[in-house]
Design an enzyme around this catalytic site. Structure first.
Site, PDB file in Angstrom:
ATOM      1  NE  ARG A 293      -4.273  -1.558   1.901  1.00 46.76           N
ATOM      2  CZ  ARG A 293      -5.141  -1.309   3.043  1.00 46.76           C
ATOM      3  NH1 ARG A 293      -5.268  -0.550   4.076  1.00 46.76           N
ATOM      4  NH2 ARG A 293      -6.443  -2.288   2.736  1.00 46.76           N
TER       5      ARG A 293
ATOM      6  NE  ARG B 220     -11.924   1.282   5.600  1.00 42.84           N
ATOM      7  CZ  ARG B 220     -13.162   0.977   5.679  1.00 42.84           C
ATOM      8  NH1 ARG B 220     -13.766   0.747   4.607  1.00 42.84           N
ATOM      9  NH2 ARG B 220     -13.742   0.888   6.711  1.00 42.84           N
TER      10      ARG B 220
ATOM     11  NE  ARG C 149     -17.426  -3.757   3.129  1.00 39.84           N
ATOM     12  CZ  ARG C 149     -15.945  -3.365   3.250  1.00 39.84           C
ATOM     13  NH1 ARG C 149     -15.284  -4.180   2.195  1.00 39.84           N
ATOM     14  NH2 ARG C 149     -15.518  -2.464   3.969  1.00 39.84           N
TER      15      ARG C 149
END
Length: 309
Positions: A166, A255, A200
């Site tokens: 990342r 995020r 989700r």
């Protein structure tokens, strides 16, 4: 069984030795063969001049086990999946792993497993996750190192990494221990990503993952429409669904902001090596999976048999 992709370069062995210093890792120049695009959704990047490297940190670099390098027949693919949180990296990476017979190593899963344990990192990781922050390089590399060593002990050959690297630092560390063949960067517009993340759900009993979001955005002004059907649970799970603590709109947006800030240098890192394949998801799994297989020059016989049935 699937045909091997034409995009592979220099396969190597996955045997592990002890740790190494990532600060001294050396990059190698690869030559990209020009190919005709088979789908408008594929953008396979040509090598570009490398950007100036940032000054090295004076602190000691974390380390991964070195992947010993032997002949071309010793291992399977070594791929990386990039993409924003919620884009579907885990879904498509796990499908490709089943197809190619390699392990799916998701750093997000490693972190969540550690959070469920009674280890010393559990409380710290839970707090980081709930705030939408990224876990430090040191923690991620420690968890990944343990996973790679466990895989070696089981005789695993090849892998698909999901969620790593990342950062540029992580990419340089990985470059020093593995010959990554291909980096698949999944792309999806942000409004769809947010809606997906908020939809989700997890079954508190069986641990199954589902999504109640029914995304149907019409095209217009030159932008294509996109449809993603919900992934609904079976009746046995319907009353046991829970939402992840970090799947709130505020945390999801934070995020995504952090990821976008950090992802550009990593994308440029692999674009400069001619290894970056960018794939815009046209919809849900039924629309996207066949097109992804097409651009990878792979064939899923099981998928065809299911469709025929």
């Amino acid at each position: 069984m699937a045909a091997l992709t034409r995009l592979l370069v220099r396969p190597r062995s996955l045997s592990l030795a002890r740790t190494f210093s990532a600060a001294a890792s050396t990059t190698t120049t690869t030559t990209t063969t020009t190919t005709t695009e088979t789908d408008s959704l594929l953008r396979f990047s040509s090598p570009s001049p490398p950007s100036p490297s940032p000054s090295p940190s004076p602190s000691p670099s974390p380390s991964l086990p070195r992947l010993a390098r032997r002949g071309p027949d010793d291992r399977n693919v070594q791929w990386v999946f990039l993409g924003c949180p919620g884009v579907g990296k885990g879904t498509y990476a796990s499908r490709l792993c089943n197809l190619l017979g390699v392990p799916h190593i998701a750093t997000g899963d490693l972190v969540r497993d550690e959070m469920k344990s009674s280890g010393p990192l559990s409380t710290q990781l839970t707090e980081i996750s709930n705030q939408g922050q990224l876990v430090s390089d040191e923690i991620i590399i420690d968890l990944l190192s343990k996973r790679l060593e466990a895989g070696e002990a089981k005789g695993e050959l090849g892998f698909i990494l999901d969620g790593f690297p990342r950062t540029i630092r992580q990419a340089e560390i990985l470059e020093g221990v593995a010959d990554i063949d291909l980096v698949i960067n999944l792309k999806l517009r942000e409004d769809v990503l947010i809606e997906k993340c908020l939809g989700r759900r997890i079954c508190s009993q069986c641990g199954g993952n589902f999504n109640i979001a029914n995304i149907d955005i019409k095209g217009g002004n030159g932008s294509p429409g996109i449809y993603m059907a919900p992934l609904l649970p079976p009746p046995s799970c319907a009353t046991k669904l829970i939402t992840r603590a970090d799947d709130t709109e505020e945390v999801v947006k934070e995020r995504l902001r952090i990821y976008n800030d950090m992802s550009q240098p990593v994308e440029e890192f692999y674009r400069g090596k001619g290894k970056l394949l960018e794939f815009d998801l046209p919809g849900g799994i039924p629309e996207s999976w066949p097109k992804l297989l097409q651009v990878l020059n792979l064939d899923d016989h099981d998928d065809k048999q299911s469709a025929a049935a």
